[in-house]
Design an enzyme around this catalytic site. Structure first.
Site, PDB file in Angstrom:
ATOM      1  N   GLY A  11       0.832  -1.212   0.000  1.00 23.59           N
ATOM      2  CA  GLY A  11       0.000   0.000   0.000  1.00 23.59           C
ATOM      3  C   GLY A  11       0.859   1.251   0.000  1.00 23.59           C
ATOM      4  N   ASP A 103       5.629  -5.261   5.964  1.00 21.06           N
ATOM      5  CA  ASP A 103       6.297  -6.518   6.307  1.00 21.06           C
ATOM      6  C   ASP A 103       6.146  -7.608   5.242  1.00 21.06           C
ATOM      7  OD1 ASP A 103       3.678  -6.793   7.029  1.00 21.06           O
ATOM      8  OD2 ASP A 103       4.081  -7.104   9.166  1.00 21.06           O
ATOM      9  N   THR A 125       4.285   2.311   5.655  1.00 15.82           N
ATOM     10  CA  THR A 125       2.856   1.960   5.629  1.00 15.82           C
ATOM     11  C   THR A 125       2.136   2.844   6.620  1.00 15.82           C
ATOM     12  OG1 THR A 125       1.169   0.334   6.246  1.00 15.82           O
ATOM     13  CG2 THR A 125       3.319   0.008   7.220  1.00 15.82           C
ATOM     14  N   ASP A 127      -0.247   2.035   8.321  1.00 15.75           N
ATOM     15  CA  ASP A 127      -0.765   1.232   9.432  1.00 15.75           C
ATOM     16  C   ASP A 127       0.134   1.257  10.668  1.00 15.75           C
ATOM     17  OD1 ASP A 127      -2.796   0.525   7.707  1.00 15.75           O
ATOM     18  OD2 ASP A 127      -1.795  -1.313   7.053  1.00 15.75           O
ATOM     19  N   ASP A 129       2.304  -0.864  11.499  1.00 16.28           N
ATOM     20  CA  ASP A 129       2.166  -2.198  12.112  1.00 16.28           C
ATOM     21  C   ASP A 129       3.374  -3.100  11.861  1.00 16.28           C
ATOM     22  OD1 ASP A 129       1.861  -2.546   9.403  1.00 16.28           O
ATOM     23  OD2 ASP A 129       0.152  -3.904   9.562  1.00 16.28           O
ATOM     24  N   ARG A 171      -5.165  -2.424   9.004  1.00 16.87           N
ATOM     25  CA  ARG A 171      -5.068  -3.883   8.861  1.00 16.87           C
ATOM     26  C   ARG A 171      -5.393  -4.523  10.212  1.00 16.87           C
ATOM     27  NH1 ARG A 171       0.007  -6.867   6.180  1.00 16.87           N
ATOM     28  NH2 ARG A 171       1.039  -5.552   7.696  1.00 16.87           N
TER      29      ARG A 171
HETATM   30  O1  F6P Z   1      -1.480  -1.529   4.361  1.00 18.24           O
HETATM   31  C1  F6P Z   1      -2.191  -0.345   4.175  1.00 18.24           C
HETATM   32  C2  F6P Z   1      -3.632  -0.611   3.938  1.00 18.24           C
HETATM   33  O2  F6P Z   1      -4.159   0.622   3.609  1.00 18.24           O
HETATM   34  C3  F6P Z   1      -4.423  -1.286   5.036  1.00 18.24           C
HETATM   35  O3  F6P Z   1      -4.768  -0.448   6.083  1.00 18.24           O
HETATM   36  C4  F6P Z   1      -5.617  -1.814   4.285  1.00 18.24           C
HETATM   37  O4  F6P Z   1      -6.213  -2.892   4.949  1.00 18.24           O
HETATM   38  C5  F6P Z   1      -5.011  -2.229   2.993  1.00 18.24           C
HETATM   39  O5  F6P Z   1      -3.837  -1.450   2.845  1.00 18.24           O
HETATM   40  C6  F6P Z   1      -5.897  -2.056   1.808  1.00 18.24           C
HETATM   41  O6  F6P Z   1      -5.117  -2.052   0.665  1.00 18.24           O
HETATM   42  P1  F6P Z   1      -5.565  -2.258  -0.844  1.00 18.24           P
HETATM   43  O7  F6P Z   1      -6.923  -1.685  -0.991  1.00 18.24           O
HETATM   44  O8  F6P Z   1      -4.516  -1.547  -1.616  1.00 18.24           O
HETATM   45  O9  F6P Z   1      -5.515  -3.740  -1.043  1.00 18.24           O
END
Ligand code: F6P
Length: 319
Positions: A11, A103, A125, A127, A129, A171
């Site tokens: 992301g 990760d 990211t 997140d 996380d 996430r």
């Molecule tokens: O990792 C970032 C993030 O935005 C998460 O919070 C979310 O769950 C996920 O990516 C969604 O990503 P995409 O819509 O690109 O699959």
């Protein structure tokens, strides 16, 4: 080492461009040639590389997203996919790779290093996380974007005396929900790291109403459930109507804050220095106010955790 490459994966997060800029300019300053890889690991397997100059990263420090584009790849998870990528990099005489991502992206980078190709990870990211670092590029900007949105939602919640559920990303982590809930004064915060029950939400709403406070903002982390699921539960269990706002990709975009630009610059520069020092298979991290680095395996063993003291503080302050 003469030639390195940089890619962004997973992301997108605000500050990724500032990190790319830092890798390119630190690399050139240290006498390296730096190549950009388009579309993350997809481009790595296809050999979609281009030489980057000082000017290639001009005027991007303030831009959200990633100029290199990002992608998620199933094929790269296979040994064949990884071999394909290594072959393309060998053909292009690329000797080291900086991966800016989360990760999942580092797992891929670790696989390349296990097969003899030097890689360094830079955590990016929203997140926040990633195991092995207290901070990931993009988190600060995302938090600021979310509180700006909640501040606006609060105006309507207050004026119309409504209960609003704001679903935020993260996430499986509650960092965005906790930080934005606390700093926007949300009356309820629901995160994966803490248990909650409907009676508690009900009590918080009722306590507010008894004091004449008719609006209520609930921030829910996507790792617990969706805003719509929560709305249904609250209707079924408490017979209360709520409005759901899903902030979605709004949280991933926008110009990075000063903090994200700073962290991206530090981490991107450090990644190049580590490659030049002969390090490989490590990620840059941030702990106790210092840049650190550790192998992907060591970092993955450390569980990312939020501060539940902040969660308890939010419960005291936002009532
Ligand atoms: O990792 C970032 C993030 O935005 C998460 O919070 C979310 O769950 C996920 O990516 C969604 O990503 P995409 O819509 O690109 O699959």
């Amino acid at each position: 080492m003469k030639r390195i490459a940089v890619l962004t994966s997973g992301g997108d997060a605000p500050g990724m461009n500032a990190a790319i800029r830092a890798v390119v300019r630190r690399g050139i300053d240290k006498g390296l040639e730096v190549y950009g890889v388009r579309h993350g690991y997809v481009g790595l397997m296809e050999g979609d590389f281009f030489k980057m100059e000082l000017g290639s990263v001009g005027d991007i420090i303030h831009r959200g997203g990633t100029i290199l584009r990002s992608a998620r790849s199933e094929e790269f998870k296979t040994a064949e996919g990884q071999q394909k990528a290594i072959k393309k990099m060998n053909e292009a005489q690329i000797e080291g790779l900086v991966v800016i991502g989360g990760d999942g992206s580092f797992m891929g980078a670790g696989k390349l290093t296990a097969q003899g190709f030097p890689t360094i990870g830079v955590p990016g990211t929203i997140d926040n996380d990633i195991a092995g670092t207290e901070y990931s590029i993009g988190f600060d900007t995302a938090v600021n974007t979310v509180i700006e949105a909640i501040d606006k939602i609060r105006d309507t919640a207050y004026s119309h005396e409504r209960i609003c559920i704001v679903e935020v990303m993260g996430r499986n982590a509650g960092d965005i929900a906790l930080w934005t809930g606390l700093t926007s004064g949300a009356e309820s915060i629901i995160i994966p790291e803490a248990t909650y029950d409907y009676n508690d939400v009900m009590n918080r709403i009722k306590n507010g109403q008894e004091r004449g406070k008719m609006h209520h903002i609930i921030v829910v982390a996507e790792g617990v459930c969706s805003g719509e699921e929560l709305k249904k539960e609250i209707k079924d269990k408490l017979n209360l109507d709520t409005n759901v706002i899903v902030l979605g990709y709004l949280q991933r975009g926008g110009s990075p804050t000063a903090y994200d630009r700073m962290m991206a610059s530090r981490m991107g520069g450090k990644a190049v220095d580590l490659l030049l020092d002969g390090e490989e298979g490590v990620m840059v991290g941030w702990k106790k106010g210092q840049l650190v680095h550790a192998t992907f395996e060591e970092s993955a063993k450390e569980k990312h955790a939020i501060d539940l003291g902040d969660y308890n503080l939010a419960r005291s302050l936002s009532i």
